[in-house]
Design a protein around this motif. Sequence first.
Motif, PDB file in Angstrom:
ATOM      1  N   GLU A 107       0.425  -1.592   0.240  1.00 41.94           N
ATOM      2  CA  GLU A 107      -0.142  -0.001   0.234  1.00 41.94           C
ATOM      3  C   GLU A 107       1.428   0.950   0.407  1.00 41.94           C
ATOM      4  N   ALA A 108       2.090   1.006   0.897  1.00 46.60           N
ATOM      5  CA  ALA A 108       2.569   2.220   0.828  1.00 46.60           C
ATOM      6  C   ALA A 108       3.530   3.067  -0.500  1.00 46.60           C
ATOM      7  N   VAL A 109       3.546   2.179  -1.208  1.00 47.02           N
ATOM      8  CA  VAL A 109       4.703   2.144  -2.557  1.00 47.02           C
ATOM      9  C   VAL A 109       3.409   2.186  -3.934  1.00 47.02           C
ATOM     10  N   GLN A 110       2.140   2.603  -3.504  1.00 44.64           N
ATOM     11  CA  GLN A 110       1.168   2.082  -4.542  1.00 44.64           C
ATOM     12  C   GLN A 110       0.649   4.125  -4.912  1.00 44.64           C
ATOM     13  N   ARG A 111       0.562   4.441  -5.998  1.00 46.39           N
ATOM     14  CA  ARG A 111       0.627   4.990  -6.659  1.00 46.39           C
ATOM     15  C   ARG A 111       1.815   6.283  -6.271  1.00 46.39           C
ATOM     16  N   LEU A 112       3.101   6.169  -7.074  1.00 53.05           N
ATOM     17  CA  LEU A 112       4.342   6.759  -7.227  1.00 53.05           C
ATOM     18  C   LEU A 112       4.285   8.479  -7.919  1.00 53.05           C
ATOM     19  N   GLY A 113       3.853   8.032  -8.634  1.00 57.04           N
ATOM     20  CA  GLY A 113       3.359   9.238  -9.678  1.00 57.04           C
ATOM     21  C   GLY A 113       2.703  10.861  -8.757  1.00 57.04           C
ATOM     22  N   ARG A 114       1.806  10.139  -7.168  1.00 58.41           N
ATOM     23  CA  ARG A 114       1.105  11.162  -6.995  1.00 58.41           C
ATOM     24  C   ARG A 114       2.004  12.042  -5.684  1.00 58.41           C
ATOM     25  N   ARG A 115       3.361  11.128  -5.362  1.00 59.08           N
ATOM     26  CA  ARG A 115       3.826  11.256  -4.030  1.00 59.08           C
ATOM     27  C   ARG A 115       5.197  12.601  -4.632  1.00 59.08           C
ATOM     28  N   HIS A 116       5.284  12.617  -6.396  1.00 63.15           N
ATOM     29  CA  HIS A 116       6.245  13.546  -6.781  1.00 63.15           C
ATOM     30  C   HIS A 116       7.423  13.062  -6.404  1.00 63.15           C
ATOM     31  N   TYR A 117       8.176  12.253  -6.563  1.00 64.21           N
ATOM     32  CA  TYR A 117       9.695  11.924  -5.530  1.00 64.21           C
ATOM     33  C   TYR A 117      10.827  13.314  -6.507  1.00 64.21           C
ATOM     34  N   ASP A 118      10.330  12.733  -8.279  1.00 65.63           N
ATOM     35  CA  ASP A 118      10.841  13.231  -9.309  1.00 65.63           C
ATOM     36  C   ASP A 118      11.561  14.782  -8.775  1.00 65.63           C
ATOM     37  N   LEU A 119      10.312  15.428  -8.482  1.00 62.37           N
ATOM     38  CA  LEU A 119      10.241  16.855  -8.279  1.00 62.37           C
ATOM     39  C   LEU A 119      10.862  16.975  -6.544  1.00 62.37           C
ATOM     40  N   GLY A 120      10.840  16.581  -6.315  1.00 60.36           N
ATOM     41  CA  GLY A 120      11.720  16.617  -4.712  1.00 60.36           C
ATOM     42  C   GLY A 120      10.790  16.776  -4.031  1.00 60.36           C
ATOM     43  N   GLU A 121       9.377  17.113  -3.984  1.00 60.14           N
ATOM     44  CA  GLU A 121       8.474  18.214  -3.260  1.00 60.14           C
ATOM     45  C   GLU A 121       7.788  17.362  -2.389  1.00 60.14           C
ATOM     46  N   THR A 122       8.270  15.603  -1.863  1.00 61.20           N
ATOM     47  CA  THR A 122       7.945  15.466  -0.648  1.00 61.20           C
ATOM     48  C   THR A 122       8.321  13.817  -0.384  1.00 61.20           C
ATOM     49  N   THR A 123       8.638  13.967   1.060  1.00 56.55           N
ATOM     50  CA  THR A 123       9.824  12.789   1.659  1.00 56.55           C
ATOM     51  C   THR A 123       9.042  11.792   1.667  1.00 56.55           C
ATOM     52  N   PRO A 124      10.460  11.034   0.811  1.00 59.31           N
ATOM     53  CA  PRO A 124       9.809   9.349   1.427  1.00 59.31           C
ATOM     54  C   PRO A 124       9.671   9.026   2.851  1.00 59.31           C
ATOM     55  N   THR A 125       8.893   8.407   3.222  1.00 59.66           N
ATOM     56  CA  THR A 125       8.093   8.245   4.593  1.00 59.66           C
ATOM     57  C   THR A 125       9.500   7.082   4.784  1.00 59.66           C
ATOM     58  N   GLU A 126       9.135   6.440   6.430  1.00 56.99           N
ATOM     59  CA  GLU A 126       9.936   4.999   6.125  1.00 56.99           C
ATOM     60  C   GLU A 126      10.155   4.166   6.043  1.00 56.99           C
ATOM     61  N   ILE A 127       8.869   3.483   6.168  1.00 62.67           N
ATOM     62  CA  ILE A 127       7.956   2.594   5.202  1.00 62.67           C
ATOM     63  C   ILE A 127       8.693   2.515   2.872  1.00 62.67           C
ATOM     64  N   THR A 128       8.920   3.536   2.979  1.00 63.90           N
ATOM     65  CA  THR A 128       9.517   3.943   1.454  1.00 63.90           C
ATOM     66  C   THR A 128      10.602   2.902   1.882  1.00 63.90           C
ATOM     67  N   LEU A 129      11.449   4.027   1.710  1.00 65.67           N
ATOM     68  CA  LEU A 129      12.165   3.274   1.946  1.00 65.67           C
ATOM     69  C   LEU A 129      12.793   2.371   2.358  1.00 65.67           C
ATOM     70  N   THR A 130      12.300   1.533   3.431  1.00 65.91           N
ATOM     71  CA  THR A 130      12.485   0.093   3.928  1.00 65.91           C
ATOM     72  C   THR A 130      12.017  -0.632   2.634  1.00 65.91           C
ATOM     73  N   VAL A 131      10.960  -0.012   1.730  1.00 63.80           N
ATOM     74  CA  VAL A 131      10.639  -1.130   1.119  1.00 63.80           C
ATOM     75  C   VAL A 131      11.980  -1.252  -0.010  1.00 63.80           C
ATOM     76  N   PHE A 132      12.047   0.454  -1.078  1.00 63.28           N
ATOM     77  CA  PHE A 132      12.601   0.141  -1.818  1.00 63.28           C
ATOM     78  C   PHE A 132      14.763  -0.488  -1.353  1.00 63.28           C
ATOM     79  N   GLU A 133      14.419  -0.457   0.224  1.00 62.67           N
ATOM     80  CA  GLU A 133      15.910  -0.607   0.450  1.00 62.67           C
ATOM     81  C   GLU A 133      15.831  -2.536  -0.251  1.00 62.67           C
ATOM     82  N   THR A 134      14.999  -2.763   0.499  1.00 64.92           N
ATOM     83  CA  THR A 134      14.300  -3.974   0.254  1.00 64.92           C
ATOM     84  C   THR A 134      14.790  -4.948  -0.962  1.00 64.92           C
ATOM     85  N   LEU A 135      14.139  -4.261  -2.063  1.00 63.08           N
ATOM     86  CA  LEU A 135      14.427  -4.612  -3.093  1.00 63.08           C
ATOM     87  C   LEU A 135      15.606  -4.231  -3.806  1.00 63.08           C
TER      88      LEU A 135
END
Length: 329
Positions: A107-135
Amino acid sequence: MASKSWALTNKKFAMNIENEHPAGRHNASRRRSTPAVKSKELQALRVQTWYRHVLERAVGREVGRYADIAARRDTFGTEERLPGLNTALQKWLNSLTQHNLSEEQVEAVQRLGRRHYDLGETTPTEITLTVFETLLPGSAAVYDLGPGELPVWRVLDGDMTACQEFVQEMLNPTKERWEDDFAGLVQEVMDSLIAPAYRVKLDDIPILTGPQRDVHPVWLTHINNRYAVTFAEDEADKLPEAFTLDDSILLAIALANLATEKDGSPQLQLEWLLVGLCWGVIAEQIDEHVQEYVLRSVQKRGKVIDAALKRMGLKMPTFEERWPAGLAP
């Protein structure tokens, strides 16, 4: 100077809580304890750098295709449609999450486009960072510390404690040297970035007496290193002595920050060194966008130096006068 695994010391850098949602709308599972940075611009760069790292590792082929199309559009004015990198990453995640992640993580990594990480507008949460660290093991360190697992974000942010700790760890100066030979530390780092054939003493840097018009030795060393295989044995002094330069680059930035709090420190010489590093060296060794941030910081600091010299009644070239040909080779 050997690079250190700064990820091992990340716990002592943990000072603040960063989260993806406004205050009062999150719970403990969505918080992340990580070093905060004061600069909003730097925080955006931090998020973008982490996200580009994720994209390159997860959907590298699409990233390459995007770069090729973007280059053709800029150069030839083509109307090719750019691929959606957020969509490509989401598709990649969807192919993995069903078997590797919990329901909460999915659930935490759904709809990534809405987070606007590519623009640096939103800080990733711990759970998001943990998901990507796992993968993608190692990706969290890019966000927590910076590229190369060096304390890039805190040093760029001007955190004096982080700067001093990094210099101490890498150069191990004595207390006496910190107090009486700061210029010697600068010279040591400068020499690590410039090939022996082009080295110059701090007091002989031409920027102190007039406009800088010569080819920068840092850049010349960098270009030579690209074509090192073409150099004969008797030309070895035209090549850098270090195999990796990222730690030396960060040392130069850290020393430039520390110099602002030391009377009589070689601030102009450090400006000269950092401008040379911004001629493509930082871009190649660390990150192009980090280089752009450093250059903007050097420009701002140059204006502060100009104002201080004027108050002292000293007639010295201004920042623009010091760099009449601009800030690129």
